[in-house]
Design an enzyme around this catalytic site. Structure first.
Site, short mmCIF file in Angstrom:
data_model
loop_
_atom_site.label_atom_id
_atom_site.label_comp_id
_atom_site.label_asym_id
_atom_site.label_seq_id
_atom_site.Cartn_x
_atom_site.Cartn_y
_atom_site.Cartn_z
N GLY A 1 14.49 -8.25 84.94
CA GLY A 1 14.03 -7.57 86.57
C GLY A 1 13.19 -9.41 86.51
O GLY A 1 14.26 -10.14 86.32
N SER A 2 12.40 -9.82 85.92
CA SER A 2 11.90 -10.93 86.09
C SER A 2 12.29 -11.65 84.71
O SER A 2 11.92 -13.11 84.17
CB SER A 2 9.89 -10.79 85.90
OG SER A 2 10.00 -10.14 85.00
N CYS A 3 13.00 -10.93 83.59
CA CYS A 3 12.97 -11.23 82.20
C CYS A 3 14.75 -12.03 81.96
O CYS A 3 15.39 -12.28 83.29
CB CYS A 3 13.37 -10.28 81.41
SG CYS A 3 12.47 -9.30 80.55
N ILE A 4 14.82 -12.75 81.70
CA ILE A 4 15.94 -13.87 81.31
C ILE A 4 17.20 -13.34 80.05
O ILE A 4 16.83 -12.92 79.15
CB ILE A 4 15.50 -15.13 80.93
CG1 ILE A 4 15.05 -15.83 81.66
CG2 ILE A 4 16.97 -15.83 80.90
CD1 ILE A 4 15.56 -16.37 83.33
N GLY B 1 15.31 -13.70 86.33
CA GLY B 1 14.54 -14.50 86.38
C GLY B 1 14.04 -13.95 88.09
O GLY B 1 13.48 -14.75 88.78
#
Lengths: 165, 209
Positions: free
Chosen positions: A29-32, A95
């Site tokens: 999700g917001s992770c890379i 991200g």
């Protein structure tokens, strides 16, 4: 030919492998999902980065969790496997901003995706590693798979299919 | 602060009880809205390591709808309601009096999303009402925001926000049952993410710190 080893890279994990392997992270999700690979030996590593900056945290139990600790560690691990810095390249995806902006819900913590992109890009720059492809931002989550055979990063988004970078 | 350090079984019981009252009220509100009997399972509150959160309720690639609201002031926190996408659409169609079948895809999604925002609003709003009753704090909610995405992507955002302050996440799982419909998939889960400092305020208010 040897079968590629399938490796799942969970949140805050950091994994390196010699060729042949496939490195996968599901539902970023917001992770890379950051992959750094040696173009010639095809040795590669992936970090599943959750947050930009370890200095904001109380403790750092898993270096893969933060952009500023994950990038140097990933490089260290790759050098241990005999990779050559000049041959290293990076690709990244993720991200996203998962929820559309709306009034009070537009809180600073929901821009964590964007901050992850910035921090990871900055860390790669500081380490002198060239970012050759990226698929970041937007509002949709991604699953990613890196193949050491093709050196391609397959980025899957729900409802729109797979994009190879 | 880490939830593992701070939360005892008594604290979890309180959160679960808040969820319980909330679930009962949400079932009543949804049932009125849909004109059908709605039951909600007794919510189960859990503390889960953030690294295990993405797959905790099923495949990270499962399609879900998620509704986010925030409340500020006395107890600043984010709340996310997550439900199986198919199930959310079935409930949405029950809420919408018009036949959507002739409509183009994007228009249909837009209308369904507003109904799904309302589902989330009801569930999260009643949850906050229960908390408001116990604490005496007014807890107004923001306009709900809707996402359709992979379970893992939604959960990873929640995990990251929890990850700012610790290594654990608090999840509250329940399941919506609507009379006359087959149950499938994830029936609904609430994730409450207190802003740093909020949880201490809550526990203090409840005389537990």
């Amino acid at each position: 030919m040897k079968q590629p080893i399938p490796i799942h890279v969970g949140m805050a994990d950091l994994v390196v492998s010699k060729h042949p392997a496939t490195l996968t992270a599901l539902g970023l999700g917001s992770c890379i999902g950051l992959v750094i690979f040696d173009q010639l030996s095809r040795t590669a590593g992936m970090a599943h980065i959750m947050l930009p900056d370890s200095s904001e945290a109380h403790k750092v139990s898993r270096p893969g969790k933060f952009a500023d600790t994950a990038v140097p560690l990933l490089l260290d691990e790759l050098y241990k496997l005999g990779t050559v810095k000049a041959q290293l390249r990076a690709k990244m995806a993720g991200g996203a901003r998962m929820f559309p902006v709306s009034g009070k819900a537009d809180h600073a913590i929901f821009s964590v995706g964007n901050r992850n992109i910035e921090a990871t890009t900055r860390m790669l720059g500081a380490a002198g590693i060239r970012l050759v492809a990226s698929d970041t931002g937007g509002s949709k989550g991604r699953s990613v798979e890196f193949s050491t055979e093709t050196l391609k990063f397959a980025v899957k988004i729900l409802g729109t299919g797979t994009n190879e970078i | 602060m880490d939830y593992h350090d701070k939360f005892t079984n008594i604290h979890m019981d309180v959160i679960q009880e808040v969820g319980n009252i909330g679930a009962g009220n949400a079932a009543t509100a949804l049932s009125r809205l849909l004109g059908r009997a709605v039951d909600m399972d007794v919510p189960i509150a859990e503390i889960v390591p953030i690294y295990d959160v993405t797959g905790h309720y099923g495949s990270p690639e499962m399609s879900v709808c998620a509704v986010l609201v925030r409340t500020e002031e006395e107890f600043a926190c984010s709340l996310i309601f997550i439900i199986d996408e198919k199930k959310a659409d079935i409930i949405a169609d029950l809420m919408i009096p018009t036949d959507l079948s002739g409509m183009d895809e994007s228009e249909r999604t837009r209308i369904r999303n507003s109904a799904i925002a309302e589902q989330g609003n009801i569930v999260l709003g009643t949850f906050l009402n229960a908390l408001s009753t116990i604490t005496g704090w007014p807890l107004p909610t923001s306009t709900p925001s809707v996402a359709r995405d992979m379970l893992g992507s939604i959960m990873s955002l929640a995990a990251s926000i929890f990850g700012f302050v610790g290594e654990s996440a608090m999840l509250i799982k329940t399941n919506l049952h609507i009379r006359g419909l087959d149950d499938e998939g994830l029936g609904g889960t609430v994730i409450m993410i207190p802003d740093p400092g909020s949880l201490e305020r809550l526990l203090e208010k409840l005389g537990m710190l």
